[in-house]
Design an enzyme around this catalytic site. Structure first.
Site, PDB file in Angstrom:
ATOM      1  N   LYS A  89       0.855  -1.192   0.000  1.00 54.46           N
ATOM      2  CA  LYS A  89       0.000   0.000   0.000  1.00 54.46           C
ATOM      3  C   LYS A  89       0.892   1.244   0.000  1.00 54.46           C
ATOM      4  O   LYS A  89       1.171   1.846   1.039  1.00 54.46           O
ATOM      5  CB  LYS A  89      -0.896  -0.047   1.236  1.00 54.46           C
ATOM      6  CG  LYS A  89      -2.356   0.154   0.910  1.00 54.46           C
ATOM      7  CD  LYS A  89      -3.229  -0.152   2.071  1.00 54.46           C
ATOM      8  CE  LYS A  89      -4.443   0.745   2.116  1.00 54.46           C
ATOM      9  NZ  LYS A  89      -5.267   0.770   0.924  1.00 54.46           N
TER      10      LYS A  89
HETATM   11  N1  PY5 Z   1      -7.360  -2.601  -3.433  1.00 52.89           N
HETATM   12  C1  PY5 Z   1      -6.939  -1.325  -3.331  1.00 52.89           C
HETATM   13  C2  PY5 Z   1      -6.250  -0.697  -4.480  1.00 52.89           C
HETATM   14  C3  PY5 Z   1      -7.149  -0.615  -2.138  1.00 52.89           C
HETATM   15  O1  PY5 Z   1      -6.728   0.635  -2.012  1.00 52.89           O
HETATM   16  C4  PY5 Z   1      -7.837  -1.245  -1.065  1.00 52.89           C
HETATM   17  C5  PY5 Z   1      -8.101  -0.511   0.217  1.00 52.89           C
HETATM   18  C6  PY5 Z   1      -8.250  -2.581  -1.227  1.00 52.89           C
HETATM   19  C7  PY5 Z   1      -7.996  -3.227  -2.427  1.00 52.89           C
HETATM   20  C8  PY5 Z   1      -8.937  -3.340  -0.127  1.00 52.89           C
HETATM   21  O2  PY5 Z   1      -8.047  -3.609   0.910  1.00 52.89           O
HETATM   22  P1  PY5 Z   1      -8.516  -3.809   2.418  1.00 52.89           P
HETATM   23  O3  PY5 Z   1      -9.654  -4.740   2.378  1.00 52.89           O
HETATM   24  O4  PY5 Z   1      -7.339  -4.377   3.093  1.00 52.89           O
HETATM   25  O5  PY5 Z   1      -8.898  -2.476   2.939  1.00 52.89           O
HETATM   26  N2  PY5 Z   1      -8.292   0.856   0.062  1.00 52.89           N
HETATM   27  C9  PY5 Z   1      -8.217   1.781   1.164  1.00 52.89           C
HETATM   28  C10 PY5 Z   1      -9.266   1.496   2.238  1.00 52.89           C
HETATM   29  O6  PY5 Z   1      -9.054   1.909   3.358  1.00 52.89           O
HETATM   30  C11 PY5 Z   1      -8.276   3.193   0.656  1.00 52.89           C
HETATM   31  C12 PY5 Z   1      -9.488   3.598  -0.072  1.00 52.89           C
HETATM   32  C13 PY5 Z   1      -9.499   5.000  -0.528  1.00 52.89           C
HETATM   33  O7  PY5 Z   1     -10.287   0.883   1.951  1.00 52.89           O
END
Ligand code: PY5
Length: 313
Positions: free
Chosen positions: A162
Site C-alpha cells: 500500500k
Molecule cells: N485494493 C486497493 C487498491 C485498495 O486501495 C484497497 C483498500 C483494497 C484493495 C482493499 O483492501 P482492504 O480490504 O485491506 O482495505 N483501500 C483503502 C481502504 O481503506 C483506501 C481507499 C481509498 O479501503
C-alpha cells in the site's frame, strides 16, 4: 474540477498521533520538501472502527499494522517504532479523541525531510490520523466503468504493497469514472483481466460460486477480501475460487461486489451500462453484508479475536 463522488461524511478530529506523540489537529504538519510529497515514497493503511455503546471496535487492527510494516519494507521505509508501539498509538489516538461514531483510521509513514535525491533515505515520519467517517461508496450499490487506465503489472510497481505513489493511478481511474457519470472504476490488468476497483478488491458470483482474482495477480491482498473468503467458506459454506476473471464474465455474472476497508462490502449493480444480475443487490451479497456487519461489531464468537475494543467512555 470535482468528480461526482458519493462523498463520505467526515469530521476532523481534535488530536493526531504524530511522530511519537499526540498533537493538536492544527499542529500535525509537515515541511513542503518532504520526500514523500514529491515522489510518493510513503506507505499507509486504512482501518475502520465501529462505535458501539461506549467503545470503538477496531477491525483487524493487528493485521493492518502488520501490512503497514510489510509495505514499508518493500519500499525501503524503516518505521522507527515497534509494532506494539503503533498498535498502542492507534488505541491512544482513539481514546484521546473520545469518538462517538464510526471512524476511519489512517496510519501513514513516509520518507521525510532531507533532500530531493532519488534513491536516498531520509528520516521517516509517521502519523496516525483517526476521524469520524461514514460510508465510502453508495451502500445501495454502485454503477461502474471499466477504466481506460490499466493496473500496473507487479514487475513495474510494488502493487501488493500500500504505497502512496501508486494511488495516483487509482485516483485517475476514479476521477475518470466519476467525471463520466459513474460511481467507481474497475481496472483491468495489463493482460486485460479484471483486477480490482480504484480502492477495493472485486468478487463476482456465478451459479452460487464466488470468484475473485488471485493474490499473485496485480492486486492488493485486501484484508476485507480475506475476511469475505473466510466468512463465505467457513460460515455460509460457499465455494470460493481464486482465478482470473474475463471482462465479459464480469458483465454477465449473477452478482458482483467490492470489498475494502472504506467500501466494506459494496454491491456492484451495473458495469458499462449492463445491469449485473437483476440490477439490484444480489442474495449472496446481501447475506455477506449482514454477516460482515455482525463480525465487525464482534458479535460472532468465532471471529471476535479480529475486534479490538477501545473504551471511549
Ligand atoms: N485494493 C486497493 C487498491 C485498495 O486501495 C484497497 C483498500 C483494497 C484493495 C482493499 O483492501 P482492504 O480490504 O485491506 O482495505 N483501500 C483503502 C481502504 O481503506 C483506501 C481507499 C481509498 O479501503
Amino acid at each position: 474540477m470535482n468528480g461526482k463522488a458519493f462523498s463520505a461524511e467526515m469530521k476532523w478530529p481534535k488530536y493526531v498521533w504524530f511522530n511519537g506523540s499526540i498533537v493538536r489537529w492544527e499542529d500535525a504538519k509537515v515541511h513542503v520538501l518532504v520526500h514523500g510529497l514529491h515522489y510518493g515514497t510513503g506507505v499507509f493503511e486504512g482501518i475502520r472502527g465501529y462505535y458501539d455503546s461506549g467503545t470503538i471496535k477496531v477491525f483487524r487492527l493487528e493485521d493492518h499494522i502488520r501490512r503497514l510494516y510489510r509495505s514499508a519494507k518493500a519500499i525501503y521505509i524503516n518505521i522507527p517504532y515497534k509494532f506494539e508501539e503503533l498498535v498502542k498509538a492507534v488505541e491512544e489516538v482513539i481514546k484521546v479523541n473520545g469518538f462517538r461514531s464510526d471512524i476511519y483510521i489512517r496510519p501513514i509513514a513516509f520518507n521525510g525531510l532531507g533532500g530531493v535525491a532519488l534513491g536516498a533515505s531520509y528520516p521517516v515520519e509517521v502519523a496516525i490520523i483517526a476521524f469520524e467517517f461514514g460510508k465510502y461508496l453508495k451502500p445501495g450499490g454502485v454503477r461502474c466503468k471499466i477504466s481506460s487506465w490499466r493496473k500496473s503489472p507487479a514487475d513495474s510497481m510494488p502493487v501488493w504493497s500500500k504505497v502512496t505513489g501508486i494511488y495516483l493511478l487509482y485516483h485517475l481511474a476514479a476521477m475518470e469514472a466519476r467525471l463520466s457519470g459513474y460511481d467507481e472504476a474497475i481496472l483491468l490488468d495489463s493482460e486485460g483481466y479484471v483486477a480490482e476497483g480504484s480502492g477495493e478488491n472485486i468478487f463476482i458470483v456465478r451459479d452460487g460460486v464466488l470468484i475473485t482474482p488471485p493474490v499473485y495477480d496485480a492486486i492488493l491482498e485486501g484484508i476485507t477480501r480475506d475476511t469475505v473468503i473466510r466468512l463465505a467458506t467457513e460460515v455460509l459454506g460457499l465455494k470460493v475460487v481464486e482465478r482470473r476473471i474475463r471482462r465479459e464474465e464480469l458483465y454477465t455474472c449473477d452478482e458482483a461486489f467490492f470489498t475494502g476497508t472504506a467500501a466494506e462490502i459494496t454491491p456492484i449493480v451495473e458495469v458499462d451500462g449492463r445491469p449485473i444480475g437483476t440490477g439490484t443487490v444480489g442474495e449472496i451479497t446481501k447475506k455477506l453484508m449482514e454477516l460482515y456487519r455482525e463480525v465487525v461489531l464482534g458479535r460472532v464468537e468465532r471471529y471476535r479475536h479480529w475486534v479490538t475494543e477501545v473504551l471511549v467512555g
